[in-house]
Design an enzyme around this catalytic site. Structure first.
Site, PDB file in Angstrom:
ATOM      1  CB  THR A  14      49.511 102.300  11.349  1.00  0.00           C
ATOM      2  OG1 THR A  14      49.446 102.895  10.521  1.00  0.00           O
ATOM      3  CG2 THR A  14      48.786 101.304  10.368  1.00  0.00           C
ATOM      4  CB  ALA A  34      36.648  89.587  27.902  1.00  0.00           C
ATOM      5  NE  ARG A  46      59.154 107.846  17.697  1.00  0.00           N
ATOM      6  CZ  ARG A  46      58.829 107.081  16.011  1.00  0.00           C
ATOM      7  NH1 ARG A  46      58.226 108.227  14.951  1.00  0.00           N
ATOM      8  NH2 ARG A  46      58.809 106.312  15.754  1.00  0.00           N
ATOM      9  CE  LYS A 107      56.593  92.738  13.294  1.00  0.00           C
ATOM     10  NZ  LYS A 107      55.308  92.635  12.716  1.00  0.00           N
ATOM     11  N   GLY A 136      50.650  89.733  10.785  1.00  0.00           N
ATOM     12  CA  GLY A 136      49.577  90.338  10.576  1.00  0.00           C
ATOM     13  C   GLY A 136      47.676  89.875  11.315  1.00  0.00           C
ATOM     14  CB  ILE A 138      47.410  85.090   9.463  1.00  0.00           C
ATOM     15  CG1 ILE A 138      47.055  85.212   7.877  1.00  0.00           C
ATOM     16  CG2 ILE A 138      46.973  83.971   9.716  1.00  0.00           C
ATOM     17  CD1 ILE A 138      48.413  85.393   7.075  1.00  0.00           C
ATOM     18  CG  ASP A 203      58.582  92.278   8.357  1.00  0.00           C
ATOM     19  OD1 ASP A 203      59.162  93.340   9.505  1.00  0.00           O
ATOM     20  OD2 ASP A 203      57.678  91.828   7.877  1.00  0.00           O
ATOM     21  CE  LYS A 207      56.121  90.659   9.684  1.00  0.00           C
ATOM     22  NZ  LYS A 207      55.082  90.682   8.379  1.00  0.00           N
ATOM     23  N   GLY A 304      48.308  96.193   8.275  1.00  0.00           N
ATOM     24  CA  GLY A 304      47.769  97.299   8.102  1.00  0.00           C
ATOM     25  C   GLY A 304      46.562  97.497   9.958  1.00  0.00           C
TER      26      GLY A 304
HETATM   27  N1  HSE Z   1      56.604  95.584   7.102  1.00  0.00           N
HETATM   28  C1  HSE Z   1      55.447  94.415   7.143  1.00  0.00           C
HETATM   29  C2  HSE Z   1      54.618  93.660   5.919  1.00  0.00           C
HETATM   30  C3  HSE Z   1      54.507  94.186   8.039  1.00  0.00           C
HETATM   31  O1  HSE Z   1      55.429  94.214   4.386  1.00  0.00           O
HETATM   32  O2  HSE Z   1      54.208  92.559   6.149  1.00  0.00           O
HETATM   33  C4  HSE Z   1      54.781  94.339   9.188  1.00  0.00           C
HETATM   34  O3  HSE Z   1      55.695  93.224   9.934  1.00  0.00           O
END
Ligand code: HSE
Length: 428
Positions: A14, A34, A46, A107, A136, A138, A203, A207, A304
């Site tokens: 993605t 730039a 892959r 991360k 993401g 931000i 996750d 972060k 995203g």
């Molecule tokens: N899976 C994470 C989320 C996105 O739902 O925020 C990637 O870190």
């Protein structure tokens, strides 16, 4: 004329596809900003043949991502494969050893190996940037390490996993149980391939580890975070919270106290009408408090293709401009090992437990709480289920240690059925 910055992209999922799209769509504008062109030279993923909706035929293909990192015609390696070990780590190390800059969205890699990688990058005089790894789209890494660099940061808190926030808000909005919404999120493709990373809080804790390193000048230390997931949050908890004017969020908190660095990523209750309480769906929010700035609130898409690729591109453009920053905001060799403190702040707590429905059961639990010095503010019994009486308790302000002690004593009474749910109420 400055020569183009030549990218090698490892990972065309993605985010990788989103990055290719940005380069192809906004290339001329980016080159003006730039001061030089940014070109994709080679890619690795892959599957070579998968239809990604972008044309990659003009780029060289490498089956082995580490070979991509070793190419003489690549200046900057973009690592978008994920995983804390394996090819992502090998590729990052190979790139730095080969004198290339690295931009990553990984991360897990940095939360576990960030110190060693940062030292390697800085010793080699290379950049290692990771804006896309946290929240993401931000630009929170940039905000902390640049715009707010003059502040002594006192606290960071926030919602940093969109999937958990989607699940919790969808449960409330649709009145659906956790399991149903989890399946829904899975079908929508929101969950990581290992869903525990999302719903177990891992996750989001990765972060928080990275933000805490920048904010407090400490070595990234994932193991120092007190961790809890959302798997045991029930629709009863969501409804009870709503009755109290509260909402449940998977909330990260990092603050330096006189006792050391307190870090947690756990489900908490926040006021429903607060900025965090109002946060819906997959959106992320990070609240930063500093001695000079007071409070800054950043809100935006946490995942995203577009948002995450936007963050990657911001780092790539910085490198193209020649901007060089220490990986965690100060030289990695000067980061300290933080003393990890248990959260000793006093807060109200929400407790839910099932009791045997028999005389004296409630009294025994109340006595256990009293013996641990925990004072009950409000209490409610509801929805008896055969011999099980669910009980909700809101305590007066107390510490996590006192709550743990109280629940330990309550379990010893023999009247508590199953494991209790305990959530701190974060009022400010
Ligand atoms: N899976 C994470 C989320 C996105 O739902 O925020 C990637 O870190």
């Amino acid at each position: 004329m400055t020569p183009p910055l030549r990218l090698g992209i490892a990972g065309l999922g993605t985010v990788g596809t989103g990055l290719v799209r940005i380069v192809q769509t906004n290339g001329e504008m980016i080159a003006r900003r730039a001061g030089r062109a940014i070109e994709i030279v080679a890619v690795s993923a892959r599957s070579r043949t998968r239809n990604r909706g972008v044309d990659i035929s003009g780029y060289d293909w490498e089956d082995d991502p580490v070979e991509l990192a070793r190419r003489a015609d690549v200046d900057l390696v973009v690592e978008l494969m994920g995983g804390e070990n394996g090819p992502a780590k090998a590729l990052t190390e190979a790139a730095l050893e080969g004198g290339k800059d690295v931009v990553t969205a990984n991360k897990a890699l940095l939360a576990i190996h960030g110190q060693a990688l940062a030292e390697a990058a800085e010793a080699a005089g290379r950049a290692l940037r990771f804006e896309a790894a946290v929240a993401g789209g931000i630009p929170v890494v940039k905000a902390l390490s640049e715009g707010l660099a003059g502040n002594r940061i006192t606290r960071i808190k926030g919602v940093m996993n969109g999937t958990c926030n989607y699940i919790l808000t969808r449960m409330e909005d649709a009145g659906l149980p956790y399991e149903t919404v989890f399946d829904e999120a899975n079908q929508l493709g929101f969950l990581e391939s290992d869903p525990t990373l999302d719903v177990g809080g891992i996750d989001a804790a990765h972060k928080l580890t990275l933000l805490a390193a920048i904010a407090f000048g400490v070595r990234p230390d994932f193991d120092a975070i007190s961790l809890g997931g959302i798997e045991r949050i029930s629709i009863e908890d969501i409804r009870a919270a709503a009755d109290l004017g509260l909402r449940i969020k998977l909330l990260g908190v990092a603050q330096m106290t006189g006792r050391g660095l307190e870090q947690s990523m756990t489900p908490c209750l926040v006021p429903a009408d607060s900025p965090l309480g109002q946060l819906k769906g997959g959106t992320n929010m990070v609240v930063i408090e500093g001695d000079a700035v007071e409070q800054v609130i950043l809100r935006g898409p946490g995942a995203g293709a577009g948002p995450t690729a936007s963050a990657v591109m911001g780092d790539v453009i910085d490198i193209a401009r020649g901007t060089r920053l220490p990986v965690f905001g100060q030289p990695a060799t000067t980061l300290e090992s933080a003393f990890t403190a248990r959260a000793m702040g006093s807060k109200p707590w929400y407790l839910r437990m099932g009791l045997q429905d028999k005389p004296g059961a409630l009294a025994k639990v109340a006595e256990a709480l009293g013996n641990a010095g925990v004072s009950i503010n409000r209490m409610r019994q509801y929805g008896h289920q055969d011999t099980r009486a669910p009980v909700l308790i809101i305590t007066h302000k107390t510490t996590r240690d006192a709550i743990d002690h109280a629940l330990g004593l309550a379990m010893q009474t023999g009247v508590v059925m199953g494991a209790p749910v305990a959530l701190a109420i974060e009022e400010d």
